[in-house]
Design a protein around this motif. Structure first.
Motif, mmCIF file in Angstrom:
data_model
loop_
_atom_site.group_PDB
_atom_site.id
_atom_site.type_symbol
_atom_site.label_atom_id
_atom_site.label_comp_id
_atom_site.label_asym_id
_atom_site.label_seq_id
_atom_site.Cartn_x
_atom_site.Cartn_y
_atom_site.Cartn_z
ATOM 1 N N VAL A 6 14.595 -1.084 6.353
ATOM 2 C CA VAL A 6 15.133 -0.892 5.003
ATOM 3 C C VAL A 6 14.269 0.137 4.290
ATOM 4 N N GLY A 7 14.858 1.309 3.979
ATOM 5 C CA GLY A 7 14.126 2.361 3.266
ATOM 6 C C GLY A 7 13.842 3.551 4.171
ATOM 7 N N ALA A 8 14.242 4.742 3.716
ATOM 8 C CA ALA A 8 14.017 5.970 4.494
ATOM 9 C C ALA A 8 13.028 6.880 3.779
ATOM 10 N N GLY A 9 11.909 6.301 3.312
ATOM 11 C CA GLY A 9 10.805 7.109 2.798
ATOM 12 C C GLY A 9 9.925 7.531 3.978
ATOM 13 N N ILE A 10 8.700 7.896 3.675
ATOM 14 C CA ILE A 10 7.794 8.362 4.732
ATOM 15 C C ILE A 10 7.543 7.237 5.743
ATOM 16 N N ALA A 11 7.374 5.996 5.252
ATOM 17 C CA ALA A 11 7.101 4.877 6.166
ATOM 18 C C ALA A 11 8.300 4.594 7.068
ATOM 19 N N GLY A 12 9.486 4.482 6.460
ATOM 20 C CA GLY A 12 10.680 4.112 7.234
ATOM 21 C C GLY A 12 11.051 5.175 8.256
ATOM 22 N N PHE A 29 18.477 1.776 6.781
ATOM 23 C CA PHE A 29 19.403 1.632 5.651
ATOM 24 C C PHE A 29 18.678 2.046 4.373
ATOM 25 N N GLU A 30 19.204 3.075 3.720
ATOM 26 C CA GLU A 30 18.533 3.680 2.560
ATOM 27 C C GLU A 30 19.450 3.596 1.343
ATOM 28 N N GLN A 31 18.865 3.223 0.191
ATOM 29 C CA GLN A 31 19.690 3.055 -1.011
ATOM 30 C C GLN A 31 20.248 4.376 -1.564
ATOM 31 N N ALA A 32 19.484 5.464 -1.415
ATOM 32 C CA ALA A 32 19.911 6.739 -2.004
ATOM 33 C C ALA A 32 21.157 7.257 -1.292
ATOM 34 N N ILE A 42 1.465 16.272 -1.215
ATOM 35 C CA ILE A 42 0.855 15.092 -0.616
ATOM 36 C C ILE A 42 -0.233 15.581 0.340
ATOM 37 N N GLN A 43 -1.336 14.839 0.376
ATOM 38 C CA GLN A 43 -2.432 15.205 1.279
ATOM 39 C C GLN A 43 -2.333 14.357 2.538
ATOM 40 N N ILE A 44 -2.320 15.026 3.671
ATOM 41 C CA ILE A 44 -2.242 14.326 4.951
ATOM 42 C C ILE A 44 -3.580 14.510 5.663
ATOM 43 N N HIS A 103 4.182 19.903 0.759
ATOM 44 C CA HIS A 103 5.150 19.410 -0.221
ATOM 45 C C HIS A 103 5.819 18.176 0.386
ATOM 46 N N ARG A 104 6.032 17.153 -0.443
ATOM 47 C CA ARG A 104 6.613 15.910 0.087
ATOM 48 C C ARG A 104 7.961 16.157 0.751
ATOM 49 N N ALA A 105 8.762 17.034 0.149
ATOM 50 C CA ALA A 105 10.098 17.284 0.697
ATOM 51 C C ALA A 105 10.003 17.883 2.104
ATOM 52 N N ARG A 125 21.999 -0.042 -0.617
ATOM 53 C CA ARG A 125 20.898 -0.726 -1.330
ATOM 54 C C ARG A 125 20.870 -2.184 -0.913
ATOM 55 N N CYS A 126 19.788 -2.557 -0.289
ATOM 56 C CA CYS A 126 19.651 -3.948 0.169
ATOM 57 C C CYS A 126 19.407 -4.838 -1.061
ATOM 58 N N VAL A 127 20.184 -5.907 -1.171
ATOM 59 C CA VAL A 127 20.017 -6.792 -2.332
ATOM 60 C C VAL A 127 19.602 -8.205 -1.930
ATOM 61 N N GLY A 286 3.998 0.401 4.917
ATOM 62 C CA GLY A 286 3.829 1.310 3.779
ATOM 63 C C GLY A 286 3.655 0.587 2.454
ATOM 64 N N ASP A 287 4.184 1.194 1.387
ATOM 65 C CA ASP A 287 4.007 0.630 0.046
ATOM 66 C C ASP A 287 4.614 -0.759 -0.086
ATOM 67 N N ALA A 288 5.602 -1.088 0.703
ATOM 68 C CA ALA A 288 6.153 -2.446 0.660
ATOM 69 C C ALA A 288 5.077 -3.455 1.045
ATOM 70 N N VAL A 296 -7.245 7.607 -3.558
ATOM 71 C CA VAL A 296 -7.916 7.994 -2.313
ATOM 72 C C VAL A 296 -6.968 8.888 -1.512
ATOM 73 N N ALA A 297 -5.773 9.130 -2.052
ATOM 74 C CA ALA A 297 -4.751 9.949 -1.385
ATOM 75 C C ALA A 297 -4.472 9.423 0.020
ATOM 76 N N GLN A 298 -4.231 8.111 0.120
ATOM 77 C CA GLN A 298 -4.050 7.512 1.450
ATOM 78 C C GLN A 298 -2.805 6.636 1.574
ATOM 79 N N GLY A 299 -2.015 6.459 0.517
ATOM 80 C CA GLY A 299 -0.857 5.549 0.617
ATOM 81 C C GLY A 299 0.081 5.942 1.743
ATOM 82 N N ALA A 300 0.450 7.209 1.806
ATOM 83 C CA ALA A 300 1.363 7.661 2.861
ATOM 84 C C ALA A 300 0.656 7.713 4.207
ATOM 85 N N ASN A 301 -0.618 8.070 4.187
ATOM 86 C CA ASN A 301 -1.387 8.094 5.446
ATOM 87 C C ASN A 301 -1.425 6.706 6.075
ATOM 88 N N GLN A 302 -1.659 5.690 5.236
ATOM 89 C CA GLN A 302 -1.671 4.316 5.756
ATOM 90 C C GLN A 302 -0.275 3.885 6.196
HETATM 91 P P1 FAD Z 1 8.531 5.013 -0.737
HETATM 92 O O1 FAD Z 1 8.118 6.430 -0.706
HETATM 93 O O2 FAD Z 1 8.598 4.324 -2.059
HETATM 94 O O3 FAD Z 1 9.962 4.934 -0.028
HETATM 95 C C1 FAD Z 1 10.750 3.772 -0.098
HETATM 96 C C2 FAD Z 1 12.162 4.135 0.300
HETATM 97 O O4 FAD Z 1 12.937 2.938 0.309
HETATM 98 C C3 FAD Z 1 12.844 5.085 -0.683
HETATM 99 O O5 FAD Z 1 13.569 6.056 0.030
HETATM 100 C C4 FAD Z 1 13.743 4.171 -1.489
HETATM 101 O O6 FAD Z 1 14.885 4.838 -2.020
HETATM 102 C C5 FAD Z 1 14.118 3.134 -0.451
HETATM 103 N N1 FAD Z 1 14.472 1.834 -1.014
HETATM 104 C C6 FAD Z 1 13.822 1.156 -1.995
HETATM 105 N N2 FAD Z 1 14.425 -0.021 -2.241
HETATM 106 C C7 FAD Z 1 15.493 -0.084 -1.396
HETATM 107 C C8 FAD Z 1 16.496 -1.066 -1.163
HETATM 108 N N3 FAD Z 1 16.535 -2.208 -1.873
HETATM 109 N N4 FAD Z 1 17.430 -0.828 -0.216
HETATM 110 C C9 FAD Z 1 17.412 0.335 0.516
HETATM 111 N N5 FAD Z 1 16.467 1.310 0.324
HETATM 112 C C10 FAD Z 1 15.522 1.086 -0.616
HETATM 113 N N6 FAD Z 1 -0.396 9.178 -0.365
HETATM 114 C C11 FAD Z 1 -1.072 9.942 0.523
HETATM 115 O O7 FAD Z 1 -1.232 9.536 1.687
HETATM 116 N N7 FAD Z 1 -1.591 11.147 0.162
HETATM 117 C C12 FAD Z 1 -1.453 11.641 -1.105
HETATM 118 O O8 FAD Z 1 -1.909 12.739 -1.400
HETATM 119 C C13 FAD Z 1 -0.757 10.845 -2.062
HETATM 120 N N8 FAD Z 1 -0.612 11.262 -3.338
HETATM 121 C C14 FAD Z 1 0.073 10.481 -4.220
HETATM 122 C C15 FAD Z 1 0.201 10.907 -5.535
HETATM 123 C C16 FAD Z 1 0.884 10.117 -6.452
HETATM 124 C C17 FAD Z 1 0.997 10.563 -7.853
HETATM 125 C C18 FAD Z 1 1.476 8.901 -6.048
HETATM 126 C C19 FAD Z 1 2.221 8.039 -7.020
HETATM 127 C C20 FAD Z 1 1.340 8.468 -4.744
HETATM 128 C C21 FAD Z 1 0.639 9.244 -3.827
HETATM 129 N N9 FAD Z 1 0.481 8.836 -2.516
HETATM 130 C C22 FAD Z 1 -0.224 9.592 -1.631
HETATM 131 C C23 FAD Z 1 1.084 7.572 -2.073
HETATM 132 C C24 FAD Z 1 2.388 7.811 -1.333
HETATM 133 O O9 FAD Z 1 3.248 8.595 -2.119
HETATM 134 C C25 FAD Z 1 3.073 6.496 -1.006
HETATM 135 O O10 FAD Z 1 2.130 5.600 -0.456
HETATM 136 C C26 FAD Z 1 4.198 6.719 -0.013
HETATM 137 O O11 FAD Z 1 5.165 7.560 -0.563
HETATM 138 C C27 FAD Z 1 4.799 5.382 0.390
HETATM 139 O O12 FAD Z 1 5.884 5.628 1.251
HETATM 140 P P2 FAD Z 1 6.899 4.456 1.569
HETATM 141 O O13 FAD Z 1 7.872 5.053 2.526
HETATM 142 O O14 FAD Z 1 6.173 3.225 1.951
HETATM 143 O O15 FAD Z 1 7.587 4.117 0.174
#
Ligand code: FAD
Length: 401
Positions: A6-12, A29-32, A42-44, A103-105, A125-127, A286-288, A296-302
């Protein structure tokens, strides 16, 4: 085994790419409705770049990324250098992997291209998440549903999947961050040498680094913030309000902020670490799993480490049940991500001390530290090798009489 993410961010996307590479099909499955990553840079660091390179992104990162020569910290009022930590050659030499700013994109696009077409479902969107003994059922906002043997929540800080495992609240940091991108021609001091540059001041800091192959510069500037403000990547910020907070800072910072023509603004939240990440059929990446402040610029790295480690365990573990595999994964990851969460919170106050004795002590401590070397526990770690070693150790253990 049907794995649903669930979620197509960097972690998914990293998880989906890594599972497919290991022959474990999965559906995301991604909500967007449209798949795109917003925000700025983003720093990798080497702990994630080595995993992304192995996944097949080496050429992509070399094209869209920039390898900064160093990270520098400066004083807010006069731009005086506090410390310079070599990154470029030093990271390759010490950790055998590059440090990138992207760039994140661009990162998101690269990951998306690694997932076979048709395996990412948009507008879903998973509910609700219901776990039964043999399967997990996911409900989506559009009325549809799906079933899976394993569900992985990669749905960020507001995770619905996490809420099915644990009831907890987000913690507000008292700070917001404004972020935007400016053309590199507007930032003359970065043109001689690519660097990550931070200016530290009372209550706030500003950071910039080149992205998009050096054509643009990502800018981030924090500010104290009232509770309740938006933390969405899509919230826009008021540049005049941002500038007012930096009015008496050095000309380098003021020039950088003046070059911004639009900024995103979001309040910064994290959550306390949790001890339970996994059930019999559900886990988190990931962030979940471990949302942290970005200091520490590590959320996405972790998140990338989580995804690769989980894919190794799901593909190769000889554990008897899925629940055992998922618990092993959480045990393998939890201490490390907790430590990074803790340091991120500590930096939240350490970066923003007022002028005076405390700042002098902080700057002296920063200046005397060999930060890159001190971070070998962070940058030198190989999450893929650690997971493979865990699998090998477990299978040796299970074959013992
Ligand atoms: P997200 O990026 O939040 O992705 C979650 C995905 O799930 C999204 O696509 C969302 O639409 C989808 N989703 C959410 N809910 C649902 C649902 N109910 N159903 C279906 N889909 C859903 N980290 C680094 O490593 N280096 C950096 O330099 C860095 N800089 C940062 C700077 C800032 C200002 C911030 C705020 C964060 C930074 N981070 C950095 C942290 C990093 O951005 C996050 O840790 C990372 O994006 C987490 O990725 P994720 O895929 O876990 O979550």
């Amino acid at each position: 085994m049907r794995v649903v993410v669930v979620g197509a961010g960097i972690a998914g996307l990293t998880l989906a790419a890594s599972l497919h590479r290991r022959g474990v099909p999965c559906e995301v499955f991604e909500q967007a409705a449209v798949l795109r990553e917003v925000g700025a840079g983003i720093q990798i660091a080497p702990n994630a770049s080595r995993l992304l390179e192995r996944l097949g992104l080496a050429a992509h990162l070399a094209t869209v990324g920039v390898q900064p020569a160093a990270l520098e910290m400066h004083r807010w009022e006069d731009d005086r250098l506090i410390v310079r930590v070599p990154l470029g050659e030093e990271c390759r030499r010490q950790f055998q992997a590059p440090y990138y700013t992207v760039h994140r994109a661009d990162l998101h696009d690269g990951l998306r291209a690694l997932v076979p077409t048709g395996h990412v479902h948009l507008g879903k969107r998973c509910v609700a998440v219901e776990e039964g003994p043999d399967t997990v059922r996911l409900q989506f906002a559009d009325g549809s549903s799906t079933a899976a043997d394993v569900v992985v929540g990669a749905d960020g800080i507001h995770s619905v999947v996490r809420a099915s495992l644990v009831a907890d609240e987000r913690q507000f940091s008292g700070q917001a961050i404004y972020r935007g991108v400016v053309p590199s021609s507007a930032v003359r001091f970065l043109q001689t040498e690519p660097r990550v540059v931070l200016w530290l001041g009372p209550d706030r800091h500003c950071v910039c680094y080149p992205v998009s192959g050096g054509r643009a510069v990502s800018v981030g500037a924090t500010a104290p913030s009232a509770r309740g403000a938006s933390e969405s990547w899509l919230a826009t910020g008021d540049i005049a309000e941002l500038m007012a907070g930096y009015a008496d800072w050095c000309s380098e910072v003021r020039g950088l902020l003046t070059a911004l023509d639009r900024v995103g603004r979001w309040s910064l939240y994290d959550r306390d670490p949790i001890t339970r990440w996994s059930s019999q059929r559900i886990t988190l990446v990931g962030d979940a799993a471990h949302p942290m402040l970005p200091f520490v610029a590590q959320g996405a790295n972790q998140a990338i480490e989580d995804a690769v480690a989980l894919s190794v365990l799901l593909a190769h573990s000889s554990a008897a049940t899925v629940g055992e595999v998922l618990n092993r994964y959480a045990e393998l990851r939890r201490c490390r991500t907790e430590e990074v969460q803790r340091i991120s919170r500590r930096n939240s106050s350490a970066l923003h001390v007022p002028n005076g004795d405390r700042r002098e002590r902080r700057d002296a401590a920063i200046a005397s530290s060999q930060a890159a070397r001190e971070r070998s526990w962070l940058y030198g770690f190989d999450a893929e090798h650690a997971a493979l070693a865990d699998v090998a150790g477990a299978s040796r253990g299970s074959s013992m009489p």
